[in-house]
Motif scaffolding. Structure first.
Motif, short mmCIF file in Angstrom:
data_model
loop_
_atom_site.label_atom_id
_atom_site.label_comp_id
_atom_site.label_asym_id
_atom_site.label_seq_id
_atom_site.Cartn_x
_atom_site.Cartn_y
_atom_site.Cartn_z
N MET A 1 -15.32 -60.82 -5.93
CA MET A 1 -14.44 -59.81 -6.52
C MET A 1 -14.53 -59.81 -8.04
N ARG A 2 -15.20 -60.80 -8.55
CA ARG A 2 -15.31 -60.89 -10.00
C ARG A 2 -16.21 -59.79 -10.56
N ARG A 3 -17.25 -59.41 -9.79
CA ARG A 3 -18.22 -58.46 -10.32
C ARG A 3 -17.86 -57.01 -10.01
N ASP A 4 -16.59 -56.77 -9.64
CA ASP A 4 -16.18 -55.41 -9.27
C ASP A 4 -15.97 -54.50 -10.48
N ASN A 5 -15.93 -55.11 -11.66
CA ASN A 5 -15.51 -54.33 -12.83
C ASN A 5 -16.36 -53.09 -13.07
N LEU A 6 -17.66 -53.21 -12.82
CA LEU A 6 -18.56 -52.07 -13.02
C LEU A 6 -18.15 -50.93 -12.09
N TRP A 7 -17.94 -51.29 -10.81
CA TRP A 7 -17.53 -50.27 -9.84
C TRP A 7 -16.18 -49.67 -10.20
N LEU A 8 -15.28 -50.51 -10.65
CA LEU A 8 -13.95 -50.02 -11.02
C LEU A 8 -14.04 -49.02 -12.16
N SER A 9 -14.90 -49.32 -13.15
CA SER A 9 -15.05 -48.37 -14.26
C SER A 9 -15.60 -47.04 -13.76
N CYS A 10 -16.53 -47.11 -12.80
CA CYS A 10 -17.09 -45.88 -12.25
C CYS A 10 -16.00 -45.06 -11.56
N LEU A 11 -15.10 -45.73 -10.86
CA LEU A 11 -14.03 -45.02 -10.14
C LEU A 11 -13.05 -44.38 -11.11
N ALA A 12 -12.86 -45.02 -12.28
CA ALA A 12 -11.89 -44.50 -13.23
C ALA A 12 -12.46 -43.33 -14.02
N ASN B 1 -18.37 -56.43 0.87
CA ASN B 1 -18.64 -56.06 -0.51
C ASN B 1 -17.62 -55.01 -0.97
N PHE B 2 -17.80 -54.56 -2.21
CA PHE B 2 -16.82 -53.66 -2.82
C PHE B 2 -16.56 -52.41 -1.97
N HIS B 3 -17.63 -51.76 -1.52
CA HIS B 3 -17.47 -50.52 -0.76
C HIS B 3 -16.80 -50.76 0.58
N ALA C 1 -10.85 -60.16 2.92
CA ALA C 1 -12.05 -59.43 3.29
C ALA C 1 -13.27 -59.96 2.53
N ALA C 2 -13.06 -60.24 1.22
CA ALA C 2 -14.18 -60.70 0.41
C ALA C 2 -14.68 -62.06 0.89
N SER C 3 -13.75 -62.91 1.30
CA SER C 3 -14.16 -64.25 1.75
C SER C 3 -14.94 -64.15 3.05
N LEU C 4 -14.77 -63.03 3.79
CA LEU C 4 -15.55 -62.83 5.01
C LEU C 4 -16.85 -62.11 4.70
N HIS D 1 -12.66 -49.80 4.19
CA HIS D 1 -12.12 -50.35 5.44
C HIS D 1 -10.84 -51.15 5.28
N VAL D 2 -10.52 -51.53 4.05
CA VAL D 2 -9.30 -52.32 3.85
C VAL D 2 -8.29 -51.54 2.98
N VAL D 3 -8.71 -51.11 1.80
CA VAL D 3 -7.76 -50.52 0.85
C VAL D 3 -7.26 -49.16 1.32
N LEU D 4 -8.19 -48.22 1.56
CA LEU D 4 -7.78 -46.86 1.87
C LEU D 4 -6.97 -46.76 3.17
N PRO D 5 -7.39 -47.41 4.28
CA PRO D 5 -6.56 -47.30 5.49
C PRO D 5 -5.15 -47.83 5.27
N ASN D 6 -5.00 -48.80 4.37
CA ASN D 6 -3.69 -49.39 4.17
C ASN D 6 -2.76 -48.55 3.30
N CYS D 7 -3.32 -47.58 2.56
CA CYS D 7 -2.41 -46.77 1.74
C CYS D 7 -2.38 -45.33 2.21
#
Lengths: 268, 267
Positions: free
Chosen positions: A1-12, B172-174, B166-169, B179-185
């Motif tokens: 989850m540490r390397r998500d920052n790039l993706w987060l910036s893209c989403l913003a 990845n980000f997508h 989810a990450a520990s399993l 599958h986790v964030v959007l269904p929950n909100c």
């Protein structure tokens, strides 16, 4: 989850780009077209515009006060008491939540206009037709109308969290009902009243639709801006006035948010 | 005990009076749209003539309003949901500033925003005269409501724990996002969507300045009707507006009603 920052910036990015292009840039332009500091100073020294600003502020303040009292009483009552028809009452009180100002203006005409209900009733009672839709009173009535639903929702949500034991303790110590109200209920509701009041004030400051429908000669700031822009084609002045209106409104909201400790944003 | 009874009935009477103030004019205006002659009163008979007249002359504004509201919903979903997620993930100072900025279109009066848009983009004729110009204004005004509604749910469901699990399993980000964030909100997205559509259908302050004779929306048509047409036609037009917006408002009420059994959020 540490390397998500790039993706987060893209989403913003999309929201940020849209916002910069269609809000920040236009507002900066509005400020410049308004003509700089000197133009703003001249607005604040012109009697017509100053009186218009004062009328608008006074109307917004009166609307806020009346709405808070009405919604405070009804909201706490509905939250505290269970009775037949309570849900229907809540539904009725919150139905006009998103009625646009123009429609509210029309409803004011239906109530207090030349062919309105209040006129009919007063003719029957006193023989004289009371018509106030097209005056300041009509505008005030319209603003209170569209402020009540939202404020009642906020008051009810907060009243739910008030601790009734506090009031029982006060009563058992001999406090009169008005003392309970003053020392227990109002302080408990204070964050909700502040946040709802700020939203109410801001909406009343910028409301244009209601004044437009009532088509009165009341010089609230929104109407002055509209007249300057469309009828006089005085774009620079309209821009300057809009910027002042926007700045005053935003400042009031920001001040209320500071006072309420960050709860104002949650109420909008 | 008797004293409390008096207080109860006084408050009940007051609350009834307030709801009458809100509902009676709505009912009266609906009746006026169906009455042959409002000056004579309901005794003159009921008719659909005014509704038919409005439908014949103004139905394009109704369809245009629905089109703009749906397009606005699509835009706020595409822009707002990702933005809310970013704000939920970054609780840094910069994110607070962005959140504050995003609320500004609600605080700044629509008249001012519309004027700013016209001054900046009014010269681009094709854009100015298309419905896209109105759409931009509506997206600006409704976006904060979508972001806030989704953000509120995201902050309430302890996103961090869910995502770490989810990450520990190995997600990845997508995978986590879809599958986790959007269904929950979903609840927040639904509430935000209803709010966006309702506000867009009723938006007048900005649209009155942004519209052109060929891009009139329903509230703009209403503004016209109130200024120039007889009371019965204006009422019939309002009646059609209520038919469109009241179901949306009722759906919003149902959604906002707190569900009785606690802990069943996000179902």
């Amino acid at each position: 989850m540490r390397r998500d920052n790039l993706w987060l910036s893209c989403l913003a990015l999309p929201a940020g780009a849209f916002f910069a292009a269609f809000f920040l840039l236009p507002l900066a332009r509005l400020f410049l077209v308004g003509g700089g500091v000197i133009a703003y100073a001249s607005i604040l020294t012109d009697r017509t515009y100053v009186s218009s600003l004062i009328v608008t502020l006074a109307l917004a303040a009166a609307t806020t006060g009346a709405t808070l009292i009405i919604s405070g009483i009804a909201g706490v009552f509905l939250q505290r008491n269970a009775f037949l028809g309570r849900d229907a009452l809540i539904a009725m009180l919150t139905l006009p939540l998103a009625f646009p100002g123009v429609v509210v203006g029309f409803l004011v005409i239906v109530l207090a206009g030349r062919q309105g209900l209040i006129g009919d009733v007063t003719v029957a009672l006193t023989g004289e037709r009371v018509v106030f839709a097209y005056s300041m009173a009509g505008l005030f009535m319209g603003y209170v109308y569209f402020s009540i639903p939202r404020t009642i929702l906020t008051v009810m949500a907060t009243a739910e969290k008030l601790d009734p034991r506090l009031e029982e303790a006060a009563r058992s110590l001999g406090a009169a009902p008005w003392q309970v109200l003053r020392d227990c209920i109002i302080p408990g509701l204070k964050p909700a009243l502040l946040s709802a009041g700020a939203i109410c004030f801001a909406t009343a400051m910028g409301a244009f639709g209601t004044a437009f429908t009532l088509a009165t000669r009341i010089n609230v700031l929104a109407m002055v801006i509209y007249t300057e822009f469309t009828l006089q084609a005085n774009i620079a002045l309209a821009a300057a006035l809009s910027f002042v209106l926007g700045a005053v409104t935003w400042a009031v909201l920001a001040a209320a948010r500071t006072a309420a400790g960050g709860t104002v944003a949650a109420a909008g | 005990v008797r004293r409390k009874g008096v207080l109860f009935f006084a408050q009940l009477a007051f609350t009834l009076l307030v709801s009458a103030f809100l509902i009676v004019p709505v009912i009266l205006s609906m009746l006026a749209g169906l009455t042959v002659n409002y000056l004579v009163g309901i005794g003159s008979g009921l008719t659909l003539r005014w509704v038919a007249e409005v439908w014949g002359g103004y139905r394009d504004t109704i369809f245009r309003s629905i089109l703009i509201a749906l397009a606005c919903l699509a835009c706020t979903l595409l822009l707002g949901v990702p933005a809310a997620y970013v704000l939920a993930r970054c609780r840094a100072a910069l994110a607070r500033v962005l959140e504050e900025l995003l609320v500004m279109p609600v605080a700044v009066p629509g008249l001012a925003t519309a004027l700013a848009l016209i001054l900046t983009y009014g010269a681009y004729g094709g854009f100015r005269t298309s419905f896209l110009f109105i759409l931009v204004g509506h997206v600006l005004f409704t976006l904060p409501f979508m972001v806030r509604s989704v953000l509120a749910v995201m902050l309430a469901i302890d996103l961090r724990t869910l995502e770490e699990g989810a990450a520990s399993l190995g997600a990845n980000f997508h995978q986590r996002l879809w599958h986790v964030v959007l269904p929950n909100c979903r609840a927040g997205v639904l509430a935000g969507s209803l709010m966006v559509v309702t506000l867009s259908v009723g938006e007048f302050n900005m649209t009155w300045l942004l519209h052109t004779p060929l891009t009139k929306t329903l509230p703009v048509g209403l503004g016209d009707a109130y200024a120039s047409l007889r009371l019965e036609i204006a009422s019939a037009y309002t009646l059609l507006f209520f038919v469109l917006i009241v179901p949306l408002l009722l759906a919003m009420q149902r959604l906002a009603r707190p569900r009785a059994p606690a802990g069943r959020q996000g179902e």
